[in-house]
Enzyme design. Structure first.
Site, PDB file in Angstrom:
ATOM      1  N   LYS A   1       0.822  -1.192   0.000  1.00 36.83           N
ATOM      2  CA  LYS A   1       0.000   0.000   0.000  1.00 36.83           C
ATOM      3  C   LYS A   1       0.860   1.247   0.000  1.00 36.83           C
ATOM      4  O   LYS A   1       0.396   2.342  -0.269  1.00 36.83           O
ATOM      5  CB  LYS A   1      -0.891   0.023   1.258  1.00 36.83           C
ATOM      6  CG  LYS A   1      -1.711  -1.209   1.468  1.00 36.83           C
ATOM      7  CD  LYS A   1      -2.353  -1.135   2.882  1.00 36.83           C
ATOM      8  CE  LYS A   1      -2.803  -2.491   3.297  1.00 36.83           C
ATOM      9  NZ  LYS A   1      -3.164  -2.541   4.732  1.00 36.83           N
ATOM     10  N   GLY A   2       2.154   1.060   0.318  1.00 41.78           N
ATOM     11  CA  GLY A   2       3.029   2.203   0.555  1.00 41.78           C
ATOM     12  C   GLY A   2       3.148   3.196  -0.584  1.00 41.78           C
ATOM     13  O   GLY A   2       3.347   4.377  -0.361  1.00 41.78           O
TER      14      GLY A   2
ATOM     15  N   ASP B   1       7.496   3.174  -2.726  1.00 42.61           N
ATOM     16  CA  ASP B   1       7.736   4.209  -1.723  1.00 42.61           C
ATOM     17  C   ASP B   1       9.208   4.213  -1.311  1.00 42.61           C
ATOM     18  O   ASP B   1       9.876   5.230  -1.321  1.00 42.61           O
ATOM     19  CB  ASP B   1       6.829   3.994  -0.501  1.00 42.61           C
ATOM     20  CG  ASP B   1       6.813   2.542  -0.009  1.00 42.61           C
ATOM     21  OD1 ASP B   1       7.505   1.679  -0.599  1.00 42.61           O
ATOM     22  OD2 ASP B   1       6.098   2.259   0.974  1.00 42.61           O
TER      23      ASP B   1
ATOM     24  N   LYS C   1      17.327   3.310   0.923  1.00 44.53           N
ATOM     25  CA  LYS C   1      18.256   3.162   2.061  1.00 44.53           C
ATOM     26  C   LYS C   1      19.527   2.469   1.584  1.00 44.53           C
ATOM     27  O   LYS C   1      19.467   1.651   0.657  1.00 44.53           O
ATOM     28  CB  LYS C   1      17.603   2.320   3.160  1.00 44.53           C
ATOM     29  CG  LYS C   1      16.457   3.012   3.877  1.00 44.53           C
ATOM     30  CD  LYS C   1      15.928   2.134   4.999  1.00 44.53           C
ATOM     31  CE  LYS C   1      14.714   2.747   5.654  1.00 44.53           C
ATOM     32  NZ  LYS C   1      14.160   1.857   6.705  1.00 44.53           N
TER      33      LYS C   1
ATOM     34  N   PHE D   1      14.109   4.131  10.337  1.00 42.72           N
ATOM     35  CA  PHE D   1      12.727   3.844   9.979  1.00 42.72           C
ATOM     36  C   PHE D   1      11.967   5.144   9.760  1.00 42.72           C
ATOM     37  O   PHE D   1      11.980   6.025  10.601  1.00 42.72           O
ATOM     38  CB  PHE D   1      12.043   3.009  11.061  1.00 42.72           C
ATOM     39  CG  PHE D   1      10.812   2.330  10.550  1.00 42.72           C
ATOM     40  CD1 PHE D   1      10.906   1.124   9.875  1.00 42.72           C
ATOM     41  CD2 PHE D   1       9.567   2.922  10.699  1.00 42.72           C
ATOM     42  CE1 PHE D   1       9.766   0.503   9.366  1.00 42.72           C
ATOM     43  CE2 PHE D   1       8.423   2.315  10.192  1.00 42.72           C
ATOM     44  CZ  PHE D   1       8.524   1.103   9.531  1.00 42.72           C
ATOM     45  N   VAL D   2      11.325   5.259   8.610  1.00 42.89           N
ATOM     46  CA  VAL D   2      10.603   6.493   8.282  1.00 42.89           C
ATOM     47  C   VAL D   2       9.111   6.233   8.088  1.00 42.89           C
ATOM     48  O   VAL D   2       8.702   5.129   7.738  1.00 42.89           O
ATOM     49  CB  VAL D   2      11.190   7.182   7.018  1.00 42.89           C
ATOM     50  CG1 VAL D   2      12.583   7.717   7.283  1.00 42.89           C
ATOM     51  CG2 VAL D   2      11.214   6.234   5.818  1.00 42.89           C
TER      52      VAL D   2
ATOM     53  N   ASP E   1       4.121   3.425   6.487  1.00 40.45           N
ATOM     54  CA  ASP E   1       3.437   3.197   7.756  1.00 40.45           C
ATOM     55  C   ASP E   1       4.342   2.615   8.829  1.00 40.45           C
ATOM     56  O   ASP E   1       5.410   2.071   8.554  1.00 40.45           O
ATOM     57  CB  ASP E   1       2.294   2.201   7.551  1.00 40.45           C
ATOM     58  CG  ASP E   1       2.807   0.767   7.352  1.00 40.45           C
ATOM     59  OD1 ASP E   1       3.648   0.575   6.437  1.00 40.45           O
ATOM     60  OD2 ASP E   1       2.405  -0.134   8.100  1.00 40.45           O
TER      61      ASP E   1
ATOM     62  N   ARG F   1       0.304   6.638   7.454  1.00 40.16           N
ATOM     63  CA  ARG F   1       0.338   6.721   5.987  1.00 40.16           C
ATOM     64  C   ARG F   1      -0.204   8.067   5.506  1.00 40.16           C
ATOM     65  O   ARG F   1       0.188   8.560   4.460  1.00 40.16           O
ATOM     66  CB  ARG F   1      -0.506   5.603   5.349  1.00 40.16           C
ATOM     67  CG  ARG F   1       0.053   4.206   5.525  1.00 40.16           C
ATOM     68  CD  ARG F   1      -0.654   3.244   4.573  1.00 40.16           C
ATOM     69  NE  ARG F   1      -0.512   1.845   4.962  1.00 40.16           N
ATOM     70  CZ  ARG F   1       0.499   1.058   4.612  1.00 40.16           C
ATOM     71  NH1 ARG F   1       1.479   1.538   3.868  1.00 40.16           N
ATOM     72  NH2 ARG F   1       0.547  -0.196   5.002  1.00 40.16           N
TER      73      ARG F   1
ATOM     74  N   ASP G   1      14.449  -0.824   0.752  1.00 37.71           N
ATOM     75  CA  ASP G   1      15.223  -1.096   1.963  1.00 37.71           C
ATOM     76  C   ASP G   1      16.281  -2.140   1.605  1.00 37.71           C
ATOM     77  O   ASP G   1      17.368  -1.795   1.161  1.00 37.71           O
ATOM     78  CB  ASP G   1      14.265  -1.541   3.071  1.00 37.71           C
ATOM     79  CG  ASP G   1      14.962  -1.785   4.393  1.00 37.71           C
ATOM     80  OD1 ASP G   1      16.193  -1.610   4.455  1.00 37.71           O
ATOM     81  OD2 ASP G   1      14.284  -2.152   5.367  1.00 37.71           O
TER      82      ASP G   1
HETATM   83  P1  IMP Z   1      12.680  -4.473   0.932  1.00 41.50           P
HETATM   84  O1  IMP Z   1      13.337  -3.466   0.000  1.00 41.50           O
HETATM   85  O2  IMP Z   1      12.388  -5.777   0.276  1.00 41.50           O
HETATM   86  O3  IMP Z   1      13.483  -4.633   2.194  1.00 41.50           O
HETATM   87  O4  IMP Z   1      11.264  -3.948   1.397  1.00 41.50           O
HETATM   88  C1  IMP Z   1      10.805  -2.694   1.132  1.00 41.50           C
HETATM   89  C2  IMP Z   1       9.435  -2.493   1.723  1.00 41.50           C
HETATM   90  O5  IMP Z   1       9.514  -2.505   3.158  1.00 41.50           O
HETATM   91  C3  IMP Z   1       8.908  -1.128   1.357  1.00 41.50           C
HETATM   92  O6  IMP Z   1       8.120  -1.168   0.205  1.00 41.50           O
HETATM   93  C4  IMP Z   1       8.123  -0.728   2.591  1.00 41.50           C
HETATM   94  O7  IMP Z   1       6.797  -1.176   2.475  1.00 41.50           O
HETATM   95  C5  IMP Z   1       8.805  -1.441   3.731  1.00 41.50           C
HETATM   96  N1  IMP Z   1       9.762  -0.527   4.430  1.00 41.50           N
HETATM   97  C6  IMP Z   1      11.106  -0.564   4.377  1.00 41.50           C
HETATM   98  N2  IMP Z   1      11.665   0.412   5.114  1.00 41.50           N
HETATM   99  C7  IMP Z   1      10.633   1.109   5.651  1.00 41.50           C
HETATM  100  C8  IMP Z   1      10.558   2.277   6.503  1.00 41.50           C
HETATM  101  O8  IMP Z   1      11.547   2.886   6.920  1.00 41.50           O
HETATM  102  N3  IMP Z   1       9.309   2.698   6.824  1.00 41.50           N
HETATM  103  C9  IMP Z   1       8.171   2.070   6.390  1.00 41.50           C
HETATM  104  N4  IMP Z   1       8.198   0.988   5.591  1.00 41.50           N
HETATM  105  C10 IMP Z   1       9.417   0.508   5.218  1.00 41.50           C
HETATM  106 MG    MG Z   2       6.090  -0.858  -0.055  1.00 43.86          MG
END
Ligand code: IMP
Ligand code: MG
Length: 183
Positions: free
Chosen positions: A47-48, A104, A135, A156-157, A163, A169, A107
């Site tokens: 949903k981000g 969004d 990040k 964490f943001v 969210d 959100r 990470d």
């Molecule tokens: P990754 O890149 O597979 O680790 O996952 C990314 C997803 O994790 C993003 O689309 C977000 O939904 C969630 N996420 C990662 N870091 C944050 C944060 O700092 N705040 C909120 N959601 C986050």
């Molecule tokens: Mg996301």
């Protein structure tokens, strides 16, 4: 919701509504320029990415179509597992399409690396990525993100679609979360 409405839950505001508006316009201008003569399919990751897709799509000046996916990579923890599950799939046939995944935040990058491969395997002509935030932790996977809003510290943001436990959100800026909220 504005930062002052949840003042006690915020450590500091990283990007204001005005910063975000300007950045979205910048990204849209780049994307418009790169896709002249093509009808891009924007794929928002629920949903981000809802706010990014809503604002980015309106800042683009030619025809773009939109579709949505929901994936889960976290299970119950706060760290990416790399195991991705499709919770909601696309309605669109990707054969020959130019796809732009809109996220969004990146990470670990594990979700996007998987998603990009998955969409390529469906016959898309191209699959690029646009993420508002990135990040440094994403160096673990070599996911190629063509459009990045800002590189941020590994904190964490929340806000603008992001969210913590489904809250914040609707915050109009992007901020770091105060430790008392998650500890
Ligand atoms: P990754 O890149 O597979 O680790 O996952 C990314 C997803 O994790 C993003 O689309 C977000 O939904 C969630 N996420 C990662 N870091 C944050 C944060 O700092 N705040 C909120 N959601 C986050
Ligand atoms: Mg996301």
């Amino acid at each position: 919701m504005k930062a002052e409405d949840v003042q006690d839950d915020i450590k500091h505001v990283l990007f204001t509504k005005e910063d975000i508006d300007a950045k979205i316009k910048e990204l849209a201008a780049q994307i418009d320029k790169d896709y002249v003569g093509k009808e891009v399919l924007l794929v928002g990751v629920l949903k981000g990415a809802i706010m990014v897709v809503a604002d980015l799509s309106r800042a683009l000046s030619t025809h773009y179509t939109m579709d949505w996916m929901a994936v889960s990579s976290y299970g119950s923890g706060t760290k990416s597992s790399g195991v991705v599950r499709i919770l909601k799939d696309l309605d669109t046939d990707l054969t020959g399409r130019d796809v732009l995944i809109v996220e969004d935040i990146i990470d670990s990058g594990l979700t996007l690396a998987w998603l990009q491969q998955n969409l390529i395997s469906r016959g898309a002509n191209s699959v690029e990525i646009c993420a508002l935030l990135r990040k440094p932790t994403c160096v673990k996977t070599d996911v190629q993100c063509k459009y990045v809003g800002w590189d941020i510290d590994p904190e964490f943001v929340i806000g603008y679609g992001l969210d913590f436990a489904e809250r914040y959100r609707n915050l109009d800026c992007i901020a770091t979360l105060a430790p008392h909220v998650y500890s």
